[in-house]
Design an enzyme around this catalytic site. Structure first.
Site, PDB file in Angstrom:
ATOM      1  N   ILE A  30     -53.006  14.688  -1.445  1.00  0.00           N
ATOM      2  CA  ILE A  30     -54.298  14.302  -0.885  1.00  0.00           C
ATOM      3  C   ILE A  30     -54.847  15.381   0.058  1.00  0.00           C
ATOM      4  O   ILE A  30     -56.057  15.438   0.308  1.00  0.00           O
ATOM      5  CB  ILE A  30     -54.166  12.939  -0.158  1.00  0.00           C
ATOM      6  CG1 ILE A  30     -55.483  12.209  -0.080  1.00  0.00           C
ATOM      7  CG2 ILE A  30     -53.530  13.090   1.207  1.00  0.00           C
ATOM      8  CD1 ILE A  30     -55.372  10.758   0.353  1.00  0.00           C
TER       9      ILE A  30
ATOM     10  N   HIS B 285     -39.476  14.112  -2.478  1.00  0.00           N
ATOM     11  CA  HIS B 285     -40.526  14.628  -3.353  1.00  0.00           C
ATOM     12  C   HIS B 285     -40.490  16.145  -3.337  1.00  0.00           C
ATOM     13  O   HIS B 285     -40.135  16.772  -2.334  1.00  0.00           O
ATOM     14  CB  HIS B 285     -41.911  14.124  -2.927  1.00  0.00           C
ATOM     15  CG  HIS B 285     -42.208  14.332  -1.473  1.00  0.00           C
ATOM     16  ND1 HIS B 285     -41.665  13.531  -0.492  1.00  0.00           N
ATOM     17  CD2 HIS B 285     -42.971  15.247  -0.826  1.00  0.00           C
ATOM     18  CE1 HIS B 285     -42.092  13.937   0.691  1.00  0.00           C
ATOM     19  NE2 HIS B 285     -42.885  14.988   0.527  1.00  0.00           N
TER      20      HIS B 285
ATOM     21  N   HIS C 116     -42.789  19.407  -3.645  1.00  0.00           N
ATOM     22  CA  HIS C 116     -44.145  19.961  -3.654  1.00  0.00           C
ATOM     23  C   HIS C 116     -44.200  21.063  -4.706  1.00  0.00           C
ATOM     24  O   HIS C 116     -43.344  21.950  -4.723  1.00  0.00           O
ATOM     25  CB  HIS C 116     -44.492  20.582  -2.300  1.00  0.00           C
ATOM     26  CG  HIS C 116     -44.581  19.620  -1.160  1.00  0.00           C
ATOM     27  ND1 HIS C 116     -45.787  19.200  -0.631  1.00  0.00           N
ATOM     28  CD2 HIS C 116     -43.627  18.999  -0.434  1.00  0.00           C
ATOM     29  CE1 HIS C 116     -45.553  18.371   0.385  1.00  0.00           C
ATOM     30  NE2 HIS C 116     -44.253  18.239   0.529  1.00  0.00           N
TER      31      HIS C 116
HETATM   32  P1  AMP Z   1     -43.928  15.855   3.353  1.00  0.00           P
HETATM   33  O1  AMP Z   1     -44.444  16.399   4.658  1.00  0.00           O
HETATM   34  O2  AMP Z   1     -43.049  16.836   2.621  1.00  0.00           O
HETATM   35  O3  AMP Z   1     -43.302  14.504   3.522  1.00  0.00           O
HETATM   36  O4  AMP Z   1     -45.179  15.713   2.412  1.00  0.00           O
HETATM   37  C1  AMP Z   1     -45.912  14.534   2.298  1.00  0.00           C
HETATM   38  C2  AMP Z   1     -47.163  14.895   1.542  1.00  0.00           C
HETATM   39  O5  AMP Z   1     -47.762  13.702   1.096  1.00  0.00           O
HETATM   40  C3  AMP Z   1     -48.211  15.648   2.376  1.00  0.00           C
HETATM   41  O6  AMP Z   1     -48.455  16.918   1.775  1.00  0.00           O
HETATM   42  C4  AMP Z   1     -49.436  14.735   2.318  1.00  0.00           C
HETATM   43  O7  AMP Z   1     -50.647  15.448   2.220  1.00  0.00           O
HETATM   44  C5  AMP Z   1     -49.150  13.917   1.073  1.00  0.00           C
HETATM   45  N1  AMP Z   1     -49.801  12.613   1.035  1.00  0.00           N
HETATM   46  C6  AMP Z   1     -49.854  11.690   2.038  1.00  0.00           C
HETATM   47  N2  AMP Z   1     -50.533  10.595   1.623  1.00  0.00           N
HETATM   48  C7  AMP Z   1     -50.901  10.829   0.340  1.00  0.00           C
HETATM   49  C8  AMP Z   1     -51.629  10.079  -0.643  1.00  0.00           C
HETATM   50  N3  AMP Z   1     -52.096   8.863  -0.391  1.00  0.00           N
HETATM   51  N4  AMP Z   1     -51.838  10.643  -1.855  1.00  0.00           N
HETATM   52  C9  AMP Z   1     -51.365  11.878  -2.120  1.00  0.00           C
HETATM   53  N5  AMP Z   1     -50.673  12.624  -1.252  1.00  0.00           N
HETATM   54  C10 AMP Z   1     -50.433  12.108  -0.037  1.00  0.00           C
END
Ligand code: AMP
Length: 115
Positions: free
Chosen positions: A32, A101, A103
């Site tokens: 997002i 997850h 990236h």
């Molecule tokens: P992390 O910091 O590795 O846990 O990454 C979490 C990621 O999830 C971040 O890059 C956010 O931008 C992404 N994120 C959070 N909410 C959403 C959402 N609703 N849809 C897609 N990505 C999201």
């Protein structure tokens, strides 16, 4: 999926997302808040909170995570030019969502080292 996380809600469709790939083990959707022109999160449907929580029984799943990511990079058209895989872990790793997850970041030349 016993435990609910932000990402299980995305996987079930309870929270909307732009999905780019899904199979029985994984779901991939656009981040997002993209860090690059192409930024996708590849998420195992099994909830493993952090990479350090992975157990020996997850060996095959973790292998498939990377092989599936390779297929997603091809599907996204970033495989040839290169990209970066990132797994953030814990507070110093800036992990926000406690559901493992990967990236997948690409679509431009990325800086190194990360900040
Ligand atoms: P992390 O910091 O590795 O846990 O990454 C979490 C990621 O999830 C971040 O890059 C956010 O931008 C992404 N994120 C959070 N909410 C959403 C959402 N609703 N849809 C897609 N990505 C999201």
């Amino acid at each position: 999926m016993a435990e609910e996380t932000l990402f299980t809600k995305i996987i079930t469709g309870a929270i909307p997302s732009e999905k780019v790939y899904e199979d029985d083990l994984f779901c991939a959707f656009k981040d997002i808040n993209p860090a690059a022109p192409c930024h996708v999160l590849l998420v195992p449907k099994k909830v493993i909170p952090k990479i350090t929580d992975a157990a020996p029984e997850d060996t095959e799943l973790l292998g498939k995570l990377l092989l599936t990511a390779n297929n997603v990079t091809k599907q996204l058209g970033i495989a040839e030019d290169g990209f970066r895989y990132v797994i953030n872990c814990g507070e110093n790793g800036c992990q926000e969502v406690m559901h493992l997850h990967l990236h997948i970041i690409g679509g431009r030349k990325l800086g190194w080292p990360p900040g």
